[in-house]
Scaffold this motif. Structure first.
Motif, PDB file in Angstrom:
ATOM      1  N   UNK A  43       0.812  -1.214   0.000  1.00  0.00           N
ATOM      2  CA  UNK A  43       0.000   0.000   0.000  1.00  0.00           C
ATOM      3  C   UNK A  43       0.842   1.260   0.000  1.00  0.00           C
ATOM      4  N   UNK A  44       2.018   1.203   0.616  1.00  0.00           N
ATOM      5  CA  UNK A  44       2.921   2.359   0.653  1.00  0.00           C
ATOM      6  C   UNK A  44       3.223   2.857  -0.751  1.00  0.00           C
ATOM      7  N   UNK A  45       3.510   1.926  -1.670  1.00  0.00           N
ATOM      8  CA  UNK A  45       3.893   2.294  -3.030  1.00  0.00           C
ATOM      9  C   UNK A  45       2.693   2.628  -3.900  1.00  0.00           C
ATOM     10  N   UNK A  46       1.610   1.890  -3.752  1.00  0.00           N
ATOM     11  CA  UNK A  46       0.511   1.995  -4.713  1.00  0.00           C
ATOM     12  C   UNK A  46      -0.618   2.934  -4.305  1.00  0.00           C
ATOM     13  N   UNK A  47      -0.885   3.079  -2.987  1.00  0.00           N
ATOM     14  CA  UNK A  47      -2.039   3.876  -2.579  1.00  0.00           C
ATOM     15  C   UNK A  47      -1.744   4.889  -1.490  1.00  0.00           C
ATOM     16  N   UNK A  48      -0.572   4.790  -0.866  1.00  0.00           N
ATOM     17  CA  UNK A  48      -0.317   5.629   0.309  1.00  0.00           C
ATOM     18  C   UNK A  48       0.800   6.628   0.124  1.00  0.00           C
ATOM     19  N   UNK A  49       1.950   6.314   0.700  1.00  0.00           N
ATOM     20  CA  UNK A  49       3.055   7.262   0.788  1.00  0.00           C
ATOM     21  C   UNK A  49       3.511   7.797  -0.559  1.00  0.00           C
ATOM     22  N   UNK A  50       3.829   6.923  -1.497  1.00  0.00           N
ATOM     23  CA  UNK A  50       4.428   7.362  -2.754  1.00  0.00           C
ATOM     24  C   UNK A  50       3.459   8.202  -3.602  1.00  0.00           C
ATOM     25  N   UNK A  51       2.235   7.729  -3.891  1.00  0.00           N
ATOM     26  CA  UNK A  51       1.359   8.564  -4.724  1.00  0.00           C
ATOM     27  C   UNK A  51       0.982   9.892  -4.077  1.00  0.00           C
ATOM     28  N   UNK A  52       0.710   9.904  -2.768  1.00  0.00           N
ATOM     29  CA  UNK A  52       0.308  11.160  -2.134  1.00  0.00           C
ATOM     30  C   UNK A  52       1.473  12.145  -2.088  1.00  0.00           C
ATOM     31  N   UNK A  53       2.703  11.646  -1.891  1.00  0.00           N
ATOM     32  CA  UNK A  53       3.855  12.539  -1.851  1.00  0.00           C
ATOM     33  C   UNK A  53       4.228  13.005  -3.252  1.00  0.00           C
ATOM     34  N   UNK A  54       4.008  12.165  -4.264  1.00  0.00           N
ATOM     35  CA  UNK A  54       4.225  12.601  -5.644  1.00  0.00           C
ATOM     36  C   UNK A  54       3.212  13.678  -6.025  1.00  0.00           C
ATOM     37  N   UNK A  90       2.089   8.264 -11.524  1.00  0.00           N
ATOM     38  CA  UNK A  90       2.204   6.902 -12.046  1.00  0.00           C
ATOM     39  C   UNK A  90       3.637   6.540 -12.399  1.00  0.00           C
ATOM     40  N   UNK A  91       4.369   7.507 -12.952  1.00  0.00           N
ATOM     41  CA  UNK A  91       5.748   7.239 -13.338  1.00  0.00           C
ATOM     42  C   UNK A  91       6.606   6.882 -12.136  1.00  0.00           C
ATOM     43  N   UNK A  92       6.380   7.571 -11.023  1.00  0.00           N
ATOM     44  CA  UNK A  92       7.139   7.295  -9.802  1.00  0.00           C
ATOM     45  C   UNK A  92       6.777   5.904  -9.274  1.00  0.00           C
ATOM     46  N   UNK A  93       5.492   5.596  -9.255  1.00  0.00           N
ATOM     47  CA  UNK A  93       5.035   4.287  -8.755  1.00  0.00           C
ATOM     48  C   UNK A  93       5.652   3.158  -9.584  1.00  0.00           C
ATOM     49  N   UNK A  94       5.610   3.290 -10.910  1.00  0.00           N
ATOM     50  CA  UNK A  94       6.149   2.241 -11.778  1.00  0.00           C
ATOM     51  C   UNK A  94       7.646   2.045 -11.561  1.00  0.00           C
TER      52      UNK A  94
END
Length: 465
Positions: A43-54, A90-94
């Motif tokens: 969830x950190x990568x896909x729905x939480x920390x990474x997308x919200x911070x991006x 999306x680019x950061x998540x991928x």
């Protein structure tokens, strides 16, 4: 059916699961990780920390552009929609997924996709989307399944206008208005992000002030800047019911207040991901929040089954979860761990401006009758802040009046989550090495934001008499 054997099986590939798997793999153990999603990262990568911070970074970039005098003639010509920001994330998540998957491949950790369910204390079934299943067995298990947004049973989250912090990332348009119920970290971050898109935002708080676990002066500053950006904050409110219709959502509060907006973001509480894992059948019963109880070594009631990260409750931070995973990996390998997790860890809240803190607040020190003094530096006086235009913010150091030991660090403003680590390093030292004098006797690069420590330390020492 062939049952495959491993030394350890880690369930979940978020920070906690990754930390455990890497530690075990480096020690030569045969490790498998099980991931219910179709990509690693949790969830950190896909729905939480990474997308919200991006999202937050994109918003900050847009705000910097609009504020820069070089672009005054075009700043009103750029319009950005919420879906545009999501595509940037999306680019950061991928890239994060590719990076994490390479880690597993390089360390020969087998990744198994599917939902894990315990069949016995030493055996799980991994059920794949198509219905196929395989059985795996191991001497040790690490449950690192994370958490999900809490869904009250009387709120219809299937309605397209009712969102949680996961489903808000699937919003296909920019709403004209938004009510956020819950003013914790997630609620405050999204209030900040959405307000910069000229969305009318109501932030409904169940407590008497925002982020009441943080320093009062810092959260007062956050409240002020959220209101300056147009966010309406309502404290001490409790939801009564949610009325979703074709033309909007009405949040009815027990106080009698009503908030009607185009979309509702429910950001109040999270639940551990332990449902349908067969835990009860092997003697592990999650609490009412879906969390597993663990001891100081993160062992459950079954000592060979460990649990880390959000699924065990606070602090529920990606940084702390990773360290918990590494700790557990070491404990499994050696039967004990000769190092302990730090008690003081920084918190980062990525609002605009951002917040970061470590240690005790003024309220806590006053209650404990600790003689402390305050050292402050306003960002508006720093050359680096003036150059970048990020003059909103402050660094606040709390230190003991007699020993000069650093007791707490609180930062509000651009790069706060980075700046706090400098103070953390000195605060963690033992004896006289933990002293605010370090900052007055050290040369900082100029101009930098780190210089705030020297300015604050001089300010604090000048307060002593």
């Amino acid at each position: 059916m062939t049952i495959r054997e491993f030394d350890c099986i880690v369930i979940g590939t978020g920070p906690g699961g990754e930390g455990a798997a890497m530690k075990l793999a480096k020690a030569g153990r045969q490790v498998a990780v099980v991931e219910a999603h179709n990509a690693v990262g949790g969830g950190c990568t896909h729905w939480g920390t990474i997308p919200s911070k991006a999202l937050r970074h994109s918003i900050q970039t847009l705000a910097d552009y609009r504020r820069n005098p070089l672009f005054q003639h075009t700043r009103n010509q750029i319009e950005v929609d919420f879906p545009d920001l999501l595509r940037a994330a999306d680019g950061v998540i991928n890239e994060q997924v590719r990076t994490r998957y390479r880690y597993y491949q390089r360390n020969r950790v087998e990744v198994v996709f599917g939902r894990a369910r315990f069949l016995a204390p030493d055996r799980i079934a991994v059920e794949r989307p198509g219905g196929a299943a395989q059985e795996l067995t191991a001497r040790h298990f690490v449950v690192a399944t994370g958490s999900r947004p809490y869904h009250p049973p009387d709120v219809d989250f299937s309605h397209p206008r009712v969102r949680d912090s996961d489903s808000i990332l699937a919003l296909a348009h920019t709403p004209r208005s938004l009510t956020i119920y819950g003013a914790g970290v997630i609620g405050c971050e999204y209030a900040s992000i959405m307000s910069y898109l000229d969305i009318k935002v109501n932030l409904v708080n169940t407590r008497d002030r925002l982020l009441s676990n943080l320093d009062d002066e810092i959260t007062d500053a956050l409240s002020y800047h959220l209101r300056q950006s147009g966010v309406v904050i309502r404290n001490d409110e409790t939801a009564d019911r949610v009325e979703a219709t074709d033309d909007g959502v009405v949040l009815h509060c027990k106080s009698g207040k009503k908030f009607k907006t185009e979309v509702l973001l429910w950001a109040n509480g999270r639940t551990g991901n332990t449902r349908d894992m067969g835990l009860e059948a092997i003697g592990l019963t999650p609490n009412r929040r879906g969390q597993l109880e663990v001891n100081a070594s993160y062992q459950t009631a079954l000592p060979h089954i460990y649990a880390v990260g959000d699924v065990v409750g606070p602090p529920a931070l990606a940084s702390a979860s990773y360290d918990q995973g590494r700790f557990v990996g070491a404990h499994i390998v050696d039967g004990e761990c000769d190092w302990s997790l730090i008690e003081e860890f920084p918190t980062g809240i990525y609002t605009v401006p951002e917040i970061s803190s470590i240690g005790r607040s003024e309220r806590e020190l006053t209650a404990a009758q600790v003689p402390y003094e305050v050292a402050e530096a306003d960002f508006k006086s720093l050359a680096r802040a003036q150059i970048t235009g990020h003059t909103v913010g402050m660094l606040k150091i709390l230190f003991h009046r007699e020993t000069l030991a650093i007791l707490g660090i609180h930062c509000f403003g651009e790069q706060a989550a980075e700046i706090v680590h400098i103070g953390q390093a000195i605060m963690s030292q033992q004896g006289s090495a933990n002293s605010i004098r370090y900052f007055t006797e050290t040369t900082f690069n100029y101009p930098t934001m780190a210089e705030a420590y020297r300015v604050a330390a001089l300010n604090g020492l000048n307060r002593l008499f």
